[in-house]
Motif scaffolding. Structure first.
Motif, PDB file in Angstrom:
ATOM      1  N   ILE A 117      14.629  64.488 -51.281  1.00 17.34           N
ATOM      2  CA  ILE A 117      14.827  63.253 -52.048  1.00 17.34           C
ATOM      3  C   ILE A 117      13.993  63.358 -53.311  1.00 17.34           C
ATOM      4  CG2 ILE A 117      14.618  60.752 -52.058  1.00 17.34           C
ATOM      5  CD1 ILE A 117      14.920  60.825 -49.009  1.00 17.34           C
ATOM      6  N   GLY A 118      14.668  63.256 -54.442  1.00 16.58           N
ATOM      7  CA  GLY A 118      13.984  63.446 -55.715  1.00 16.58           C
ATOM      8  C   GLY A 118      13.476  64.873 -55.785  1.00 16.58           C
ATOM      9  N   THR A 119      12.278  65.052 -56.304  1.00 17.83           N
ATOM     10  CA  THR A 119      11.712  66.396 -56.430  1.00 17.83           C
ATOM     11  C   THR A 119      10.605  66.678 -55.429  1.00 17.83           C
ATOM     12  OG1 THR A 119      10.130  65.635 -58.083  1.00 17.83           O
ATOM     13  CG2 THR A 119      12.232  66.505 -58.901  1.00 17.83           C
ATOM     14  N   GLU A 120      10.158  65.650 -54.690  1.00 18.16           N
ATOM     15  CA  GLU A 120       8.978  65.826 -53.851  1.00 18.16           C
ATOM     16  C   GLU A 120       9.231  65.716 -52.350  1.00 18.16           C
ATOM     17  OE1 GLU A 120       5.848  63.185 -55.144  1.00 18.16           O
ATOM     18  OE2 GLU A 120       6.265  63.581 -57.248  1.00 18.16           O
ATOM     19  N   VAL A 121      10.016  64.762 -51.911  1.00 21.31           N
ATOM     20  CA  VAL A 121      10.107  64.390 -50.497  1.00 21.31           C
ATOM     21  C   VAL A 121      11.094  65.273 -49.740  1.00 21.31           C
ATOM     22  CG1 VAL A 121      10.675  62.503 -48.907  1.00 21.31           C
ATOM     23  CG2 VAL A 121       9.471  62.022 -51.053  1.00 21.31           C
ATOM     24  N   LEU A 122      10.702  65.647 -48.520  1.00 15.93           N
ATOM     25  CA  LEU A 122      11.567  66.423 -47.646  1.00 15.93           C
ATOM     26  C   LEU A 122      11.582  65.747 -46.273  1.00 15.93           C
ATOM     27  CD1 LEU A 122      13.200  69.075 -47.953  1.00 15.93           C
ATOM     28  CD2 LEU A 122      11.282  70.245 -46.884  1.00 15.93           C
ATOM     29  N   LEU A 123      12.781  65.381 -45.809  1.00 20.54           N
ATOM     30  CA  LEU A 123      12.959  64.719 -44.516  1.00 20.54           C
ATOM     31  C   LEU A 123      13.782  65.594 -43.582  1.00 20.54           C
ATOM     32  CD1 LEU A 123      14.029  61.082 -45.552  1.00 20.54           C
ATOM     33  CD2 LEU A 123      11.703  61.945 -45.139  1.00 20.54           C
ATOM     34  N   GLU A 124      13.391  65.625 -42.315  1.00 25.56           N
ATOM     35  CA  GLU A 124      14.189  66.269 -41.273  1.00 25.56           C
ATOM     36  C   GLU A 124      14.882  65.167 -40.481  1.00 25.56           C
ATOM     37  OE1 GLU A 124      13.566  68.878 -37.208  1.00 25.56           O
ATOM     38  OE2 GLU A 124      11.887  67.726 -38.016  1.00 25.56           O
ATOM     39  N   LEU A 125      16.205  65.188 -40.438  1.00 24.56           N
ATOM     40  CA  LEU A 125      16.931  64.203 -39.644  1.00 24.56           C
ATOM     41  C   LEU A 125      16.717  64.520 -38.176  1.00 24.56           C
ATOM     42  CD1 LEU A 125      20.224  63.805 -41.686  1.00 24.56           C
ATOM     43  CD2 LEU A 125      18.086  62.528 -41.852  1.00 24.56           C
ATOM     44  N   THR A 126      16.372  63.499 -37.384  1.00 26.01           N
ATOM     45  CA  THR A 126      16.014  63.710 -35.988  1.00 26.01           C
ATOM     46  C   THR A 126      17.005  63.116 -34.999  1.00 26.01           C
ATOM     47  OG1 THR A 126      14.598  61.761 -36.067  1.00 26.01           O
ATOM     48  CG2 THR A 126      13.544  63.910 -36.473  1.00 26.01           C
ATOM     49  N   GLY A 127      17.910  62.277 -35.460  1.00 28.47           N
ATOM     50  CA  GLY A 127      18.891  61.711 -34.539  1.00 28.47           C
ATOM     51  C   GLY A 127      19.539  60.463 -35.083  1.00 28.47           C
ATOM     52  N   PRO A 128      20.419  59.877 -34.283  1.00 31.04           N
ATOM     53  CA  PRO A 128      21.070  58.638 -34.704  1.00 31.04           C
ATOM     54  C   PRO A 128      20.099  57.468 -34.634  1.00 31.04           C
ATOM     55  CG  PRO A 128      21.740  59.200 -32.488  1.00 31.04           C
ATOM     56  CD  PRO A 128      20.883  60.336 -32.982  1.00 31.04           C
TER      57      PRO A 128
END
Length: 179
Positions: A117-128
């Motif tokens: 997200i943008g240039t900095e944030v990194l998210l791992e999707l973990t589920g519904p």
């Protein structure tokens, strides 16, 4: 279809998504507050959101940030007989348009995906992000079932930083921790 082509297809998206709204809840039961930007805290959640406070004592959890697909809002509204649904009622942190969030979840354990997200944030999707019973009160009778399959996803913050309205949301190879 070969496994190699399925692997390739799961990494290919037509376009980047976009952050449409950001919501924070400071406490359980509190009404969500719309903000124009937020700070994601690695392993915790969004600063000022109850998930970051709750996660901090347990070393982080799978539900640090919640995301919902903007394109699902009209479907939810139609299923409860409304012209529109205020995203605040759904109690999710981020409303994302233009990118299929369900498709951004890793299918292959040896080839993890993440959302930048943008240039900095990194998210791992973990589920519904399954609906809770509060959807009946928020959306009216049938609100819980209207949200089933449209409730969005949960995520863990792999890399923190600033995120803001309008930021691009891109699916990336998590093993490389791209920037």
């Amino acid at each position: 279809m070969s496994e190699d082509s399925l692997r390739a297809m799961t990494r290919r998206f037509a376009q980047a998504g976009r952050i449409e709204s950001i919501w924070l809840r400071g406490a359980r039961g509190a009404w969500p507050r719309a903000v124009t930007e937020a700070r994601a805290l690695a392993g915790l959640g969004l600063e000022g959101d109850r998930s970051a406070v709750r996660s901090s004592g347990r070393g982080g959890g799978r539900r640090q940030v919640t995301l919902v697909q903007a394109e699902h809002l009209p479907a939810i509204a139609a299923l409860v007989g409304r012209a529109a649904v205020d995203p605040a009622l759904l109690r999710r942190n981020l409303v994302v348009s233009g990118l299929n969030l369900l498709a951004a979840r890793t299918l292959f354990a040896d080839a993890p995906l993440a959302l930048r997200i943008g240039t900095e944030v990194l998210l791992e999707l973990t589920g519904p992000c399954e609906p809770c019973s509060r959807m009946e009160a928020a959306l009216g009778p049938g609100g819980y079932n209207a949200m089933r399959g449209h409730g969005g996803v949960t995520a863990r913050v792999l890399r923190g930083g600033r995120l803001a309205l309008g930021d691009a949301v891109v699916c990336v190879d998590a093993s490389k921790r791209e920037g």
